[in-house]
Design a protein around this motif. Sequence first.
Motif, PDB file in Angstrom:
ATOM      1  N   ASN A   5       0.837  -1.190   0.000  1.00  0.00           N
ATOM      2  CA  ASN A   5       0.000   0.000   0.000  1.00  0.00           C
ATOM      3  C   ASN A   5       0.874   1.243   0.000  1.00  0.00           C
ATOM      4  OD1 ASN A   5       0.691   0.778   2.755  1.00  0.00           O
ATOM      5  ND2 ASN A   5      -0.550  -0.951   3.383  1.00  0.00           N
TER       6      ASN A   5
ATOM      7  N   MET B 113       0.497   5.259   1.360  1.00  0.00           N
ATOM      8  CA  MET B 113      -0.318   6.198   2.118  1.00  0.00           C
ATOM      9  C   MET B 113      -0.194   7.594   1.517  1.00  0.00           C
ATOM     10  SD  MET B 113       0.442   5.161   6.003  1.00  0.00           S
ATOM     11  CE  MET B 113       0.478   3.486   6.511  1.00  0.00           C
ATOM     12  N   VAL B 114      -1.309   8.315   1.517  1.00  0.00           N
ATOM     13  CA  VAL B 114      -1.350   9.690   1.054  1.00  0.00           C
ATOM     14  C   VAL B 114      -1.960  10.525   2.180  1.00  0.00           C
ATOM     15  CG1 VAL B 114      -2.313  11.259  -0.659  1.00  0.00           C
ATOM     16  CG2 VAL B 114      -1.614   8.961  -1.342  1.00  0.00           C
ATOM     17  N   ALA B 115      -1.367  11.698   2.439  1.00  0.00           N
ATOM     18  CA  ALA B 115      -1.877  12.558   3.510  1.00  0.00           C
ATOM     19  C   ALA B 115      -1.869  14.006   3.071  1.00  0.00           C
ATOM     20  CB  ALA B 115      -1.024  12.386   4.772  1.00  0.00           C
ATOM     21  N   VAL B 116      -2.731  14.787   3.664  1.00  0.00           N
ATOM     22  CA  VAL B 116      -2.758  16.237   3.451  1.00  0.00           C
ATOM     23  C   VAL B 116      -2.999  16.911   4.781  1.00  0.00           C
ATOM     24  CG1 VAL B 116      -3.585  16.059   1.071  1.00  0.00           C
ATOM     25  CG2 VAL B 116      -5.240  16.223   2.930  1.00  0.00           C
ATOM     26  N   ASP B 117      -2.656  18.204   4.863  1.00  0.00           N
ATOM     27  CA  ASP B 117      -2.925  18.977   6.079  1.00  0.00           C
ATOM     28  C   ASP B 117      -4.368  19.411   6.110  1.00  0.00           C
ATOM     29  OD1 ASP B 117      -0.417  18.859   7.240  1.00  0.00           O
ATOM     30  OD2 ASP B 117       0.310  20.508   5.995  1.00  0.00           O
TER      31      ASP B 117
END
Length: 69
Positions: A63, A65-69
């Motif tokens: 996998n 992972m994708v993240a944003v603030d």
Amino acid sequence: MKISARNSLVGKILSIEEGSVNNEIVIELAAGVEITSVVTKKSCEQLGLVVGGNAYAIIKASNVMVAVD
């Protein structure tokens, strides 16, 4: 080289930052596109990695992972 991983990216080694146990390798995949990997010093030596040489960045993950603030 034959490998089952589908994400095999070739590039030029921009830098090798040596640590006491591991080395940080920066590979330029295209102009302005870089990827960084940490490998053991022994692996770096056995692979013959040098700045200016070509290397493959092989990504094998189940996998991402994708993240944003």
